[in-house]
Design an enzyme around this catalytic site. Sequence first.
Site, PDB file in Angstrom:
ATOM      1  N   HIS A   1       0.861  -1.184   0.000  1.00  8.95           N
ATOM      2  CA  HIS A   1       0.000   0.000   0.000  1.00  8.95           C
ATOM      3  C   HIS A   1       0.893   1.227   0.000  1.00  8.95           C
ATOM      4  CE1 HIS A   1      -3.801   2.178   0.761  1.00  8.95           C
ATOM      5  NE2 HIS A   1      -2.990   3.050   1.314  1.00  8.95           N
ATOM      6  N   CYS A   2       0.726   2.084  -1.001  1.00  6.85           N
ATOM      7  CA  CYS A   2       1.580   3.264  -1.166  1.00  6.85           C
ATOM      8  C   CYS A   2       0.805   4.515  -0.770  1.00  6.85           C
ATOM      9  CB  CYS A   2       2.062   3.371  -2.609  1.00  6.85           C
ATOM     10  SG  CYS A   2       3.091   4.833  -2.909  1.00  6.85           S
ATOM     11  N   PRO A   3       1.237   5.234   0.267  1.00  8.89           N
ATOM     12  CA  PRO A   3       0.521   6.459   0.665  1.00  8.89           C
ATOM     13  C   PRO A   3       0.622   7.562  -0.374  1.00  8.89           C
ATOM     14  CG  PRO A   3       2.566   6.237   1.906  1.00  8.89           C
ATOM     15  CD  PRO A   3       2.387   4.965   1.148  1.00  8.89           C
TER      16      PRO A   3
ATOM     17  N   ASN B   1      -3.290   4.405  -2.505  1.00 10.86           N
ATOM     18  CA  ASN B   1      -3.873   3.186  -3.045  1.00 10.86           C
ATOM     19  C   ASN B   1      -2.855   2.061  -2.937  1.00 10.86           C
ATOM     20  OD1 ASN B   1      -5.998   1.754  -4.216  1.00 10.86           O
ATOM     21  ND2 ASN B   1      -6.330   3.325  -5.782  1.00 10.86           N
TER      22      ASN B   1
END
Length: 388
Positions: free
Chosen positions: A118-120, A124
């Site tokens: 999960h990439c801030p 997403n």
Amino acid sequence: MCVGPFSKLGHWGPIAVICIIKLITFTTFYCTRMWWPPTGSLSGFLNICCFLIFSGLAFYNFLNAVIEGPGFLPLKWKPESPRDEQFLQYCEACDGFKAPRSHHCRKCARCVLKMDHHCPWINNCVGYANHAHFTLFLFFAVCGCFHSTVLLVISIYKGLNRRWYLLYRPSEPVMELTMMNLLFGVFSLGLSIGVVLAVGMLLQFQLRTILTNRTGIEEWICDKAKHRRRDKKDPPFIYPYDLGMKKNFLQVINWKCEPVGDGIHWPVLEGCDQYTLTVEQQRQKIIKRLHTRPYTVLKKFDGSWFPCRHGVCTLCRPPFSDEARIPLEVGQTVSVTRWKKYWLFGEVSTQGNKRIKGWFPSNCVVPVTFIEEEDTKQDDKQDDKKTN
């Protein structure tokens, strides 16, 4: 407020990325056009076009990675054959089974197809549907920022040495460097260098995952599989999805940036099946439960990411993970599954029998066996006193 497919953009991560892209682009274009104007020569025109193409493609792929999303497993999903359910894990949050290569993301609150992480920054997950766009965003961001770094260094140099260029090269365009230009130029230069270094490392990691066809989660599973067989005579674990660098690459990167397959069924090596990895993961879960140890909370923890009250070492040596920090109350029992010197990872029950997982400082708890031993010692002392 953003609605629909653009709702993911209303977050600090995407907003920060868009601001960085626009700031670097406008500052570089403004500075470069003074000393190498695109209307003055073909080389100047090509230079600006090349830079704007890098910037535009980075922005385009970024938006697609955010809006398109990673692809989610349908809620209440089940395999076609009920006999295959025994090889899969059940997700209580999605009320269905996890398909091979799928994992539940607590931030997206869904099971993600071929989840990497999960990439801030895109607010997403990176997974099956947007892995290509995310990787291309990283690639063009690094290329554009490297180009910007070179142009900004030359711009600042020419601006600081403006008098020399006026005396010895009066025919060349002059770089007008005001205090505002200098501030924006230096700031944008710092951002460009930071992107090249930080995003370049992330790009290298993503290219490795693509060429080996392993997500970050699957690489961790494979490492534990090798460790589990280290001192045993079991046959070595064969990762089923590594089809060779070329086929692995084409599964993710293609001209249309469209994912291959349906995200549920994957081509595997000969001798493996769709459930080779899931069965291995199930065995690791069993071993994990066997190694779980109960701890009793003796010191309250508020779940802060910066626990200043729990010591300098705890503050300065946190776990390198975006997993949650869980609050603890004195007297609670925590089931610990991972150990670090100053932090522990475990699961605790809350009101309503809801169980939450996360990290907490190790100095807040003690093993239950330690308390039992202390109680036994106290009872023995009291018995000795009565006997005497």
